[in-house]
Scaffold this motif. Structure first.
Motif: not given
Length: 94
Positions: A6-11, A43-52, A54-61
């Motif tokens: 949930l924290k990762a999803k909200r971030l 959509d799927s990754k963010i709604s689940r809040g389950a992503f790697s 690496a995906f989070l870092l790519q998005c933040l980049y």
């Protein structure tokens, strides 16, 4: 574990909203880096809040976030990602 998801999803959601970037625009920006994502996969990754991580870092980049702050206060975890801001200082001689 769900609390962390949930924290990762909200971030990620909050950064997308703050930057005015849709999931479709995020997919396009990731594709430009050679990272194959679609709007529906995002959509799927963010709604689940389950992503790697690496995906989070790519998005933040691609969102131009250069700092990830993890801080504890009163047994809670706060997460914030901020873009780099440069400040010009006046010279003492000027």
């Amino acid at each position: 574990m769900d609390d962390w998801k949930l924290k990762a999803k909200r971030l990620l959601k909050s950064e997308l909203i703050r930057k005015g970037i849709s999931h479709e625009m995020l997919a396009l920006q990731l594709n430009q880096l050679g990272i194959e994502e679609t709007k529906s996969s995002i959509d799927s990754k963010i709604s689940r809040g389950a992503f790697s991580a690496a995906f989070l870092l790519q998005c933040l980049y691609v969102l131009d976030c250069n700092y990830l702050f993890l801080g504890r206060e009163k047994n809670t975890l706060s997460i914030a990602a901020e873009a780099v801001v440069s400040y010009q200082t006046k010279s003492k001689n000027a």
